[in-house]
Scaffold this motif. Structure first.
Motif, PDB file in Angstrom:
ATOM      1  N   ALA A  42       1.015  -1.343   0.104  1.00 17.92           N
ATOM      2  CA  ALA A  42       0.054  -0.071   0.048  1.00 17.92           C
ATOM      3  C   ALA A  42       0.958   1.273  -0.002  1.00 17.92           C
ATOM      4  O   ALA A  42       0.196   2.311  -0.025  1.00 17.92           O
ATOM      5  N   ASP A  43       2.037   1.368   0.065  1.00 12.26           N
ATOM      6  CA  ASP A  43       3.123   2.353   0.164  1.00 12.26           C
ATOM      7  C   ASP A  43       3.528   2.695  -1.135  1.00 12.26           C
ATOM      8  O   ASP A  43       4.232   2.112  -1.987  1.00 12.26           O
ATOM      9  N   TYR A  44       2.379   3.588  -1.650  1.00  9.48           N
ATOM     10  CA  TYR A  44       2.407   4.240  -3.203  1.00  9.48           C
ATOM     11  C   TYR A  44       1.781   5.633  -3.209  1.00  9.48           C
ATOM     12  O   TYR A  44       1.107   5.735  -2.528  1.00  9.48           O
ATOM     13  N   TYR A  45       2.465   6.248  -4.153  1.00  8.95           N
ATOM     14  CA  TYR A  45       2.140   7.363  -4.378  1.00  8.95           C
ATOM     15  C   TYR A  45       0.809   7.657  -5.122  1.00  8.95           C
ATOM     16  O   TYR A  45       0.770   7.492  -6.441  1.00  8.95           O
ATOM     17  N   ALA A  46      -0.340   7.253  -4.492  1.00  7.47           N
ATOM     18  CA  ALA A  46      -1.730   7.031  -5.083  1.00  7.47           C
ATOM     19  C   ALA A  46      -2.196   8.613  -5.179  1.00  7.47           C
ATOM     20  O   ALA A  46      -3.264   8.949  -4.438  1.00  7.47           O
ATOM     21  N   LEU A  47      -1.929   9.330  -6.195  1.00  5.43           N
ATOM     22  CA  LEU A  47      -2.434  10.601  -6.484  1.00  5.43           C
ATOM     23  C   LEU A  47      -4.108  10.619  -6.649  1.00  5.43           C
ATOM     24  O   LEU A  47      -4.662   9.698  -7.647  1.00  5.43           O
ATOM     25  N   THR A  48      -4.332  11.554  -5.852  1.00  4.95           N
ATOM     26  CA  THR A  48      -6.027  11.652  -6.032  1.00  4.95           C
ATOM     27  C   THR A  48      -6.706  12.709  -6.504  1.00  4.95           C
ATOM     28  O   THR A  48      -7.873  13.218  -6.848  1.00  4.95           O
ATOM     29  N   HIS A  49      -5.809  13.883  -6.175  1.00  6.28           N
ATOM     30  CA  HIS A  49      -6.195  15.329  -6.484  1.00  6.28           C
ATOM     31  C   HIS A  49      -6.018  15.751  -7.964  1.00  6.28           C
ATOM     32  O   HIS A  49      -5.545  16.558  -8.346  1.00  6.28           O
ATOM     33  N   TRP A  50      -6.700  14.853  -8.852  1.00  4.80           N
ATOM     34  CA  TRP A  50      -6.775  15.063 -10.289  1.00  4.80           C
ATOM     35  C   TRP A  50      -7.168  16.435 -10.788  1.00  4.80           C
ATOM     36  O   TRP A  50      -7.219  17.071 -11.690  1.00  4.80           O
ATOM     37  N   ALA A  51      -8.340  17.020  -9.818  1.00  7.90           N
ATOM     38  CA  ALA A  51      -9.068  17.950 -10.274  1.00  7.90           C
ATOM     39  C   ALA A  51      -8.520  19.088 -10.646  1.00  7.90           C
ATOM     40  O   ALA A  51      -8.990  20.239 -11.315  1.00  7.90           O
TER      41      ALA A  51
END
Length: 668
Positions: free
Chosen positions: A119-128
């Protein structure tokens, strides 16, 4: 870019860190090797032998029909169209500065095609807030041309963000060789540039959106500069014909030397005029951005096609930035913003604290600001978060729409509220369309905390948790939408109360706020609360037109601490279509406990595929999911007395309905 910023891109740095596929099937691999994101040199290879785990390849010889990993690496989600709602605050603007993000998601070599068991990953979510994502990386000891892996492209496209591969010709101090630049811009007997054609073919086959070209190897001359300009003209022309784009990095000048300008001027203007936009090196000054904006206008180009570089690799939100030189609050923005290495939000955390919750707390602080609410930015915050200057966008424009608030990584995998795998995981291609402004809360009392939570979920790896002492009703904005209402439109909420008594209402708005930062004109629909997971179906009687915002209102009953969890939301009509099943599930290669699985795609729309192993007692264990038509399974072990492993593959639709399984039995 100065050499000191190449901290992870030097030779050997890897140790530190659906478009239609070809009609001709890729050859069966000799062994079930893990599929990896692709990287190449332009043509000639370094002297000697590659280091462990590194494969040297030349792009000039690449062909889609002989690419053994193409089925694993080709993106499956088309680029979504975005719209801009009324901004979340009075300082965020539409149509001015944009955000480009240069991110190293992993090493150049050894970067898994389809996620991994952590789960240690750069899971970018602020695409907006992002307008262009660059898949950053490359090194002289591994390869210089990087194609983004499919999960990143699928997640970005789902949110309307184009993704560029990276062409990196490193400084000589970091192993760069001028012959690689000459290889890139070479011409054939007809005067064409074969590598320009190859780059466009790769982007088309892999399903991403173009290239970021960064030529930083010094020692060139005017002839090389002319060849580079000719190469870019052909690359941009070919890319444009395929709907792709090209961004130029401010390094090489037209005379062939490397001299970072920090401005648009005569030394790089021909490259800017040729390409779609340009990353302005960090050496910019307030004066150089003013002159650059003026020069762009004189060329008939937008000043916002210039990305003013902001290097956050080392200090993140503690980076001193002259924000008023780029995005002043009292006049028009001067340029766009090029964020170099925002994955600092993950990398700065101690290794033993890189859990998903800690990462998202830091990432929210970076993109939203210290207030953690884009509707009320903190003016005393020295870090001017993107949400303070740039209006958010959304892609929620059609029914059916559904989200389980899956961020693309997690500590476990959940299905219908049950754990079906206790293995940590990451795969950005499974990320849902997520709320664009996180988190806007309207309340006259104490503000609860709103977060993605990984301790429990309805589906995937995460849910939305609202927690705190509510002293008044609290409205949480969820989605800006453009969903046309019909008489049979319904909204489903999957939710539960973990602590405290709370009255839950669905908030639906068919209009927008009169002013930025205002509360949408919601209509309230009561929803039954429950102490266990519950799916409530709400009919939108009395509403017509277009749904423009969705949210929830929580009202405390009796006071005290509230912990309320939202596991899913769906907007649909009366029907719940089930996707067709995939066909032809087969083993493409096997090496002991490692398998390369392939299949034929299901007919009709598919959100993704899920793969389960059926244990001897009938229990289904989740092995993984993907948007591609191939999956790599590793580390399988037989259960006691088990002679063969049994697999089930399903297609999953937009509403998470699953097809009938296609099965495969593989002997141990």
């Amino acid at each position: 870019m100065t050499p000191t910023r190449r901290t992870v891109l030097i030779a050997g740095a890897a140790a530190a860190l659906s478009p239609a596929l070809p009609a001709t099937a890729a050859p069966r691999t000799a062994a079930a090797t893990p599929p990896l994101a692709s990287y190449w040199y332009p043509d000639s290879l370094p002297a000697g032998s590659p280091g462990p785990g590194i494969t040297w390849r030349g792009l000039k010889s690449w062909r889609a029909e002989t690419d053994p990993d193409l089925a694993f690496n080709a993106a499956s989600v088309p680029l979504a169209t975005r719209f801009t709602p009324v901004p979340a605050n009075a300082t965020a603007r539409a149509g001015q500065a944009r955000i480009q993000s240069l991110v190293s998601f992993g090493p150049t070599a050894g970067n898994p095609s389809q996620g991994s068991a952590t789960a240690d990953y750069y899971a970018l979510t602020h695409w907006a807030y992002i307008d262009e994502l660059v898949f950053w990386g490359g090194s002289s000891g591994e390869g210089l041309i990087l194609a983004p892996n499919a999960p990143i492209v699928d997640a970005a496209h789902r949110h309307g963000v184009p993704v560029l591969g990276n062409v990196f010709l490193p400084p000589a101090a970091y192993g760069g060789q001028l012959r690689w630049t000459r290889d890139l811009v070479q011409k054939d007997a007809a005067g064409r540039h074969p590598l320009a054609e190859r780059l466009v073919a790769v982007a088309e086959a892999y399903g991403f959106d173009g290239w970021f070209v960064n030529a930083e190897t010094g020692g060139g001359d005017a002839a090389l500069g002319a060849d580079m300009l000719s190469f870019l003209r052909e690359l941009t022309s070919r890319a444009s014909a395929k709907g792709q784009r090209v961004t130029w990095y401010d390094a090489m000048t037209v005379n062939g030397t490397v001299s970072w300008q920090g401005a648009l001027n005569a030394h790089n203007e021909p490259f800017f005029r040729t390409c779609d936009d340009m990353f302005v090196d960090f050496r910019w000054s307030p004066e150089s951005l003013v002159s650059s904006a003026r020069r762009a206008g004189q060329l008939g180009r937008s000043r916002y096609a210039l990305w003013a570089g902001v290097d956050v690799e080392a200090a993140g939100w503690n980076t001193p930035v002259r924000w008023d030189a780029i995005v002043p609050q009292d006049r028009a923005h001067l340029a766009s913003v090029g964020l170099y290495r925002p994955e600092w939000t993950r990398n700065h955390l101690p290794a033993d604290r890189r859990d998903p919750a800690s990462f998202h707390a830091a990432d929210d602080r970076f993109w939203t600001g210290r207030s953690l609410d884009p509707s009320r930015p903190d003016d005393t915050d020295g870090w001017r978060a993107p949400a303070q200057s740039v209006a958010d966008r959304s892609t929620v424009t059609s029914v059916p729409f559904a989200s389980s608030f899956n961020t693309g990584h997690g500590l476990r995998w959940y299905e219908d509220g049950r754990v079906t795998s206790d293995t940590p995981w990451n795969h950005l291609g499974l990320q849902d369309r997520l709320p664009s402004r996180r988190w806007v809360v309207h309340t006259g009392g104490s503000r609860p905390a709103v977060t993605f939570d990984f301790a429990d979920a309805w589906r995937g790896g995460s849910s939305v948790l609202v927690a705190g002492d509510l002293s008044a009703p609290a409205v949480v904005d969820l989605y800006a939408t453009r969903l046309r209402l019909t008489p049979d439109t319904v909204v489903e909420l999957t939710h539960r109360s973990d602590a405290g008594r709370v009255r839950v209402e669905l908030a639906v708005a068919t209009g927008e706020p009169d002013t930025p930062g205002g509360t949408p004109p919601y209509t309230w629909f009561p929803v039954e609360s429950s102490g266990s997971w519950r799916t409530s179906t709400v009919r939108l009687g009395g509403l017509d037109g277009t749904v423009r915002a969705l949210g929830v209102r929580l009202t405390p009953v009796g006071g005290g601490t509230v912990r309320w969890r939202l596991g899913g939301i769906a907007v649909r009509t009366a029907s719940r279509p089930t996707p067709a099943a995939p066909t032809g599930l087969r083993v493409g290669a096997a090496s002991g406990a490692d398998l390369r699985l392939l299949w034929n795609p299901a007919r009709g729309p598919v959100r993704h595929y899920t793969l389960h192993r059926v244990l001897p007692d009938g229990t289904r264990r989740f092995l993984g999911g993907t948007g591609q038509r191939a999956f790599f399974v590793s580390g399988l072990r037989p259960e006691p007395g088990e002679r063969a492993a049994r697999f089930e593959l399903r297609a999953v639709g937009e509403l998470y309905t699953s097809s009938a399984p296609v099965t495969l039995t593989h002997p141990w």
